[in-house]
Design an enzyme around this catalytic site. Structure first.
Site, mmCIF file in Angstrom:
data_model
loop_
_atom_site.group_PDB
_atom_site.id
_atom_site.type_symbol
_atom_site.label_atom_id
_atom_site.label_comp_id
_atom_site.label_asym_id
_atom_site.label_seq_id
_atom_site.Cartn_x
_atom_site.Cartn_y
_atom_site.Cartn_z
ATOM 1 N N ILE A 1 0.664 -1.269 -0.055
ATOM 2 C CA ILE A 1 -0.023 0.123 -0.189
ATOM 3 C C ILE A 1 1.003 1.270 0.084
ATOM 4 C CG2 ILE A 1 -0.328 0.487 2.532
ATOM 5 C CD1 ILE A 1 -3.244 0.493 1.981
ATOM 6 N N ASN B 1 11.500 -8.242 6.904
ATOM 7 C CA ASN B 1 11.776 -7.811 8.155
ATOM 8 C C ASN B 1 11.209 -8.705 9.265
ATOM 9 O OD1 ASN B 1 12.704 -5.234 7.371
ATOM 10 N ND2 ASN B 1 10.687 -4.540 6.868
ATOM 11 N N GLY C 1 12.676 -4.319 12.658
ATOM 12 C CA GLY C 1 11.478 -3.273 12.090
ATOM 13 C C GLY C 1 10.059 -3.985 11.584
ATOM 14 N N HIS D 1 6.071 -12.015 5.718
ATOM 15 C CA HIS D 1 5.869 -11.744 4.356
ATOM 16 C C HIS D 1 7.269 -11.304 3.720
ATOM 17 C CE1 HIS D 1 5.644 -8.137 7.139
ATOM 18 N NE2 HIS D 1 6.190 -7.459 6.170
ATOM 19 N N HIS E 1 8.835 -8.857 0.943
ATOM 20 C CA HIS E 1 8.666 -7.965 0.425
ATOM 21 C C HIS E 1 9.535 -8.066 -0.839
ATOM 22 C CE1 HIS E 1 7.386 -4.651 3.422
ATOM 23 N NE2 HIS E 1 8.076 -5.529 4.163
#
Ligand code: AMP
Length: 117
Positions: free
Chosen positions: A31, A86, A92, A99, A101
């Site tokens: 998003i 992460n 962080g 997940h 990225h």
């Protein structure tokens, strides 16, 4: 998990820009993209983070790793991309559902960890 944002995305309770789905995994655009291409690949199974991965998740993680370059190419990453997972407070992590990225596009990404010259 009832209150997990990414579980809600998998269930369709929160809208997402889906780019891939099969019985085990789900992929959707971030998003708040950090680059021209930025999507997330997640297991449908709720695993809180990479720190919670166990032996029984081997084939699931293997499927995800094999999918990453395929989906990256389909999204336009023709000359490389970056993968980031992460993990936990120090890493962080903001959303506690494992997940990957996948980040890329036309331009070279800045160094993630600056190297001394
Ligand atoms: P992390 O810091 O690795 O936990 O990153 C979580 C990522 O999830 C961030 O890049 C957010 O922009 C992204 N994110 C959070 N909520 C959503 C959502 N509803 N749809 C798409 N991406 C999201």
């Amino acid at each position: 998990m009832d209150n997990c944002v990414f579980c809600k995305i998998v269930r369709g309770e929160i809208p997402s820009e889906r780019i891939y789905e099969d019985t085990e995994v789900f992929a959707f655009h971030d998003i708040h993209p950090a680059a021209q291409v930025h999507f997330m690949l997640i297991p449908k199974l709720h695993i809180g983070s990479l720190a919670e991965v166990e032996d029984k998740h081997r084939s699931l993680l293997g499927e995800m790793m094999v999918l990453v370059p395929k989906l990256a190419r389909e999204q336009g990453c023709m000359d490389g991309f970056r993968t980031v997972i992460n993990t936990g407070r120090v890493g962080g992590q903001e959303v506690y559902h494992l997940h990957i990225h996948v980040i890329g596009g036309r331009d070279r990404l800045p160094a993630m960890i600056p190297h001394p010259k």
